[in-house]
Design a protein around this motif. Sequence first.
Motif, PDB file in Angstrom:
ATOM      1  N   LEU A 154       0.829  -1.203   0.000  1.00  9.30           N
ATOM      2  CA  LEU A 154       0.000   0.000   0.000  1.00  9.30           C
ATOM      3  C   LEU A 154       0.862   1.252   0.000  1.00  9.30           C
ATOM      4  CD1 LEU A 154      -2.803   1.269   0.161  1.00  9.30           C
ATOM      5  CD2 LEU A 154      -2.679   1.085   2.637  1.00  9.30           C
ATOM      6  N   PHE A 155       2.004   1.211   0.689  1.00  8.71           N
ATOM      7  CA  PHE A 155       2.908   2.358   0.717  1.00  8.71           C
ATOM      8  C   PHE A 155       3.442   2.665  -0.676  1.00  8.71           C
ATOM      9  CE2 PHE A 155       7.411   3.611   0.811  1.00  8.71           C
ATOM     10  CZ  PHE A 155       7.287   4.869   1.347  1.00  8.71           C
ATOM     11  N   PHE A 156       3.876   1.652  -1.406  1.00  6.74           N
ATOM     12  CA  PHE A 156       4.435   1.871  -2.736  1.00  6.74           C
ATOM     13  C   PHE A 156       3.359   2.235  -3.750  1.00  6.74           C
ATOM     14  CE2 PHE A 156       7.593  -0.860  -0.687  1.00  6.74           C
ATOM     15  CZ  PHE A 156       8.745  -0.125  -0.923  1.00  6.74           C
ATOM     16  N   ASP A 157       2.122   1.775  -3.527  1.00  8.36           N
ATOM     17  CA  ASP A 157       1.036   2.142  -4.436  1.00  8.36           C
ATOM     18  C   ASP A 157       0.616   3.593  -4.264  1.00  8.36           C
ATOM     19  OD1 ASP A 157       0.993  -0.370  -5.510  1.00  8.36           O
ATOM     20  OD2 ASP A 157      -0.605  -1.110  -4.200  1.00  8.36           O
ATOM     21  N   SER A 158       0.783   4.139  -3.064  1.00  3.74           N
ATOM     22  CA  SER A 158       0.312   5.495  -2.778  1.00  3.74           C
ATOM     23  C   SER A 158       1.424   6.525  -2.688  1.00  3.74           C
ATOM     24  CB  SER A 158      -0.480   5.507  -1.459  1.00  3.74           C
ATOM     25  OG  SER A 158       0.321   5.055  -0.389  1.00  3.74           O
ATOM     26  N   THR A 159       2.681   6.109  -2.831  1.00  2.00           N
ATOM     27  CA  THR A 159       3.816   7.033  -2.707  1.00  2.00           C
ATOM     28  C   THR A 159       4.550   7.112  -4.034  1.00  2.00           C
ATOM     29  OG1 THR A 159       4.057   6.385  -0.389  1.00  2.00           O
ATOM     30  CG2 THR A 159       5.875   7.605  -1.389  1.00  2.00           C
ATOM     31  N   PRO A 160       4.656   8.300  -4.651  1.00  3.11           N
ATOM     32  CA  PRO A 160       5.409   8.425  -5.912  1.00  3.11           C
ATOM     33  C   PRO A 160       6.877   8.085  -5.716  1.00  3.11           C
ATOM     34  CG  PRO A 160       4.042  10.373  -5.508  1.00  3.11           C
ATOM     35  CD  PRO A 160       4.025   9.575  -4.245  1.00  3.11           C
ATOM     36  N   VAL A 161       7.493   7.576  -6.770  1.00  3.23           N
ATOM     37  CA  VAL A 161       8.897   7.166  -6.671  1.00  3.23           C
ATOM     38  C   VAL A 161       9.803   8.365  -6.414  1.00  3.23           C
ATOM     39  CG1 VAL A 161       9.250   7.339  -9.177  1.00  3.23           C
ATOM     40  CG2 VAL A 161      10.707   5.832  -7.823  1.00  3.23           C
ATOM     41  N   GLY A 162       9.433   9.560  -6.926  1.00  2.43           N
ATOM     42  CA  GLY A 162      10.251  10.745  -6.679  1.00  2.43           C
ATOM     43  C   GLY A 162      10.313  11.109  -5.210  1.00  2.43           C
ATOM     44  N   ARG A 163       9.213  10.889  -4.485  1.00  3.31           N
ATOM     45  CA  ARG A 163       9.193  11.203  -3.055  1.00  3.31           C
ATOM     46  C   ARG A 163      10.122  10.260  -2.293  1.00  3.31           C
ATOM     47  NH1 ARG A 163       3.276  11.500  -0.889  1.00  3.31           N
ATOM     48  NH2 ARG A 163       3.211  12.952  -2.667  1.00  3.31           N
ATOM     49  N   ILE A 164      10.224   9.025  -2.740  1.00  2.76           N
ATOM     50  CA  ILE A 164      11.136   8.076  -2.102  1.00  2.76           C
ATOM     51  C   ILE A 164      12.577   8.413  -2.445  1.00  2.76           C
ATOM     52  CG2 ILE A 164      11.758   5.639  -1.923  1.00  2.76           C
ATOM     53  CD1 ILE A 164       8.869   4.967  -2.643  1.00  2.76           C
ATOM     54  N   LEU A 165      12.832   8.793  -3.705  1.00  2.00           N
ATOM     55  CA  LEU A 165      14.197   9.093  -4.134  1.00  2.00           C
ATOM     56  C   LEU A 165      14.763  10.330  -3.438  1.00  2.00           C
ATOM     57  CD1 LEU A 165      13.962   8.373  -7.969  1.00  2.00           C
ATOM     58  CD2 LEU A 165      15.126   7.026  -6.236  1.00  2.00           C
ATOM     59  N   THR A 166      13.926  11.341  -3.184  1.00  2.00           N
ATOM     60  CA  THR A 166      14.430  12.537  -2.503  1.00  2.00           C
ATOM     61  C   THR A 166      14.860  12.208  -1.078  1.00  2.00           C
ATOM     62  OG1 THR A 166      12.129  13.103  -1.957  1.00  2.00           O
ATOM     63  CG2 THR A 166      13.133  14.200  -3.856  1.00  2.00           C
ATOM     64  N   ARG A 167      14.107  11.335  -0.399  1.00  2.00           N
ATOM     65  CA  ARG A 167      14.534  10.925   0.947  1.00  2.00           C
ATOM     66  C   ARG A 167      15.838  10.152   0.900  1.00  2.00           C
ATOM     67  NH1 ARG A 167       9.208  12.939   1.113  1.00  2.00           N
ATOM     68  NH2 ARG A 167       8.408  12.919   3.237  1.00  2.00           N
ATOM     69  N   ALA A 168      15.976   9.304  -0.126  1.00  2.00           N
ATOM     70  CA  ALA A 168      17.154   8.446  -0.211  1.00  2.00           C
ATOM     71  C   ALA A 168      18.365   9.155  -0.804  1.00  2.00           C
ATOM     72  CB  ALA A 168      16.832   7.211  -1.056  1.00  2.00           C
ATOM     73  N   SER A 169      18.198  10.354  -1.345  1.00  3.66           N
ATOM     74  CA  SER A 169      19.326  11.066  -1.962  1.00  3.66           C
ATOM     75  C   SER A 169      19.641  12.355  -1.214  1.00  3.66           C
ATOM     76  CB  SER A 169      19.013  11.353  -3.436  1.00  3.66           C
ATOM     77  OG  SER A 169      17.802  12.083  -3.555  1.00  3.66           O
ATOM     78  N   SER A 170      18.885  13.429  -1.473  1.00  3.13           N
ATOM     79  CA  SER A 170      19.224  14.730  -0.900  1.00  3.13           C
ATOM     80  C   SER A 170      19.049  14.758   0.618  1.00  3.13           C
ATOM     81  CB  SER A 170      18.357  15.823  -1.545  1.00  3.13           C
ATOM     82  OG  SER A 170      16.982  15.555  -1.351  1.00  3.13           O
ATOM     83  N   ASP A 171      17.935  14.230   1.128  1.00  3.00           N
ATOM     84  CA  ASP A 171      17.710  14.258   2.577  1.00  3.00           C
ATOM     85  C   ASP A 171      18.728  13.407   3.317  1.00  3.00           C
ATOM     86  OD1 ASP A 171      15.520  15.986   2.536  1.00  3.00           O
ATOM     87  OD2 ASP A 171      14.144  14.370   2.068  1.00  3.00           O
ATOM     88  N   LEU A 172      19.019  12.241   2.782  1.00  2.00           N
ATOM     89  CA  LEU A 172      19.998  11.368   3.439  1.00  2.00           C
ATOM     90  C   LEU A 172      21.404  11.960   3.345  1.00  2.00           C
ATOM     91  CD1 LEU A 172      19.761   8.704   4.954  1.00  2.00           C
ATOM     92  CD2 LEU A 172      20.448   7.525   2.880  1.00  2.00           C
ATOM     93  N   SER A 173      21.720  12.658   2.241  1.00  2.00           N
ATOM     94  CA  SER A 173      23.016  13.323   2.114  1.00  2.00           C
ATOM     95  C   SER A 173      23.169  14.431   3.158  1.00  2.00           C
ATOM     96  CB  SER A 173      23.163  13.903   0.702  1.00  2.00           C
ATOM     97  OG  SER A 173      24.359  14.640   0.582  1.00  2.00           O
ATOM     98  N   ILE A 174      22.111  15.206   3.379  1.00  2.00           N
ATOM     99  CA  ILE A 174      22.151  16.248   4.414  1.00  2.00           C
ATOM    100  C   ILE A 174      22.333  15.624   5.790  1.00  2.00           C
ATOM    101  CG2 ILE A 174      20.720  17.976   5.596  1.00  2.00           C
ATOM    102  CD1 ILE A 174      19.554  18.697   2.871  1.00  2.00           C
ATOM    103  N   LEU A 175      21.653  14.507   6.022  1.00  2.00           N
ATOM    104  CA  LEU A 175      21.758  13.841   7.320  1.00  2.00           C
ATOM    105  C   LEU A 175      23.162  13.292   7.561  1.00  2.00           C
ATOM    106  CD1 LEU A 175      20.126  12.841   9.802  1.00  2.00           C
ATOM    107  CD2 LEU A 175      19.684  10.745   8.530  1.00  2.00           C
ATOM    108  N   ASP A 176      23.830  12.812   6.520  1.00  2.00           N
ATOM    109  CA  ASP A 176      25.144  12.189   6.670  1.00  2.00           C
ATOM    110  C   ASP A 176      26.291  13.196   6.677  1.00  2.00           C
ATOM    111  OD1 ASP A 176      24.048   9.697   6.843  1.00  2.00           O
ATOM    112  OD2 ASP A 176      24.283   9.224   4.725  1.00  2.00           O
TER     113      ASP A 176
END
Length: 491
Positions: free
Chosen positions: A2-24
């Motif tokens: 249900l999460f993947f059906d309702s969440t666009p792939v771009g929203r997942i990629l931003t967390r895994a790229s820019s947000d995670l880079s800021i966190l690290d």
Amino acid sequence: MLFFDSTPVGRILTRASSDLSILDFDLPLSIGFVAAGSIELVAAIGVIAFVTWEVLIVAILVMIAVTYIQRYYLASARELIRINGTTKAPVMNYAAETSIGVVTIRAFNMVDGFFKNYLKLVDTDATLFFLCNAATEWLILRIEALQNMTIFASVFILILLPKGYVPPGLAGLFSYAFSITSTQVFWSRWHCNLSNYMISVERIKQFMCIPSEPPATIDDKMPSPSWPSAGRIELQELKIRYRPNAPLVLKGITCTFKEGTRVGVVGRTGSGKSTLIGALFRLVEPAEGKIFIDGLDICSIVLKDLRMKLSIIPQEPTLFRGSVRTNLDPLGLYTDGEIWKALEKCQLKATISSLPNKLDSSVSDEGENWSVGQRELFCLGRVLLKRKRILVLDEATAPIDSATDAILQRIIRQEFSECTVIKVAHRVPTVIDSDMVMVLSYGKLIEYDEPARLMGIESGFSKLVAEHWSSCRKGSSKLLVAINDVIVRFQ
């Protein structure tokens, strides 16, 4: 799911790229600068207070003003950062979708249109990025104004001090005053950056609190090894919604799929056909009502036992990177002889036998080196190996041609004659030979009867069949006109 059906792939990629880079990277750096700036600020205030305590009056007032300006800035800056995070997702999502469909885009000569849409999304993201930087400059200008005020006040106090009270090293005192204000500007800027970077922590934390599926296995809730032995499916007042506050998608469906019957599920787009299949596999948990298979409530057992006992041929046939053998038998449960027998039944034996590596022949990512029809036959081969009592076809014939569709239907009739087959139909003729037809409309069951009876009366199913043949005749006439035009041109 249900999460993947309702969440666009771009929203997942931003967390895994820019947000995670800021966190690290950026967040630890900001913490270090804030800590160093705090130590320098306390040391500078202590030194200058020891020399001339009068400067503390101005320093305290300036710190109060800086605190007020920071709070005023952060109230707007944090919201800008949050909005900027949402504008990045459409850019990445659009780029990902465009790269997948680039062949179709070029075929229809829509490159310029997609490029313009992409530039609009980039401009929107750049606008928010500019506003975030503008807000930062707004903060710096006001803090630097307070810095100049502190330096002026320090010098002015030193000038007004009585003669003889002026300490030696006036230049040193002036440098301390400048040091405290510079440190304050430095500390304020990094403190605000740290507060802004915490938005990325907030966005990542949103994905850390996602409700998970029920456990895969529980020892005391295992069905018998022979379940389901008959394949009888009962729906009792089944109601489905995708989110707690969302409207109902299925609105109280009650019916019974008898064992060994072929049931066709039809309806217009949005009627709830795929939702019904998702509920059967518990991709979506029922809001109300129950689903029984051979008298056992499927919500009372674990997901692995349920899904391993059902077979499905999905609408989008999925293959994985590996070999033919691993795609047909990923768990290694069957012998080569059983695999070849399944390939023969699904009309793929001749094709696989002609390859040099046969069952070890490679399959690329998503099966791109195989046609869509062959991928669908691969999925048929999987269910032929499993041999379960319940088979679900979720619009399996939608992406394939009529010839492959006929092969698929013939194999299903022969090999699954004693199984319960549920066919979600894209083409209405696909369900004409079914034992029963279920017609859904806006999440409600409006008809459930034999197709011959429904065709003999004015029903929703007969209307769908009439619309189908009408569209087929129009398409055929348009095709004949196009062929005649081509013939005339060549003559």
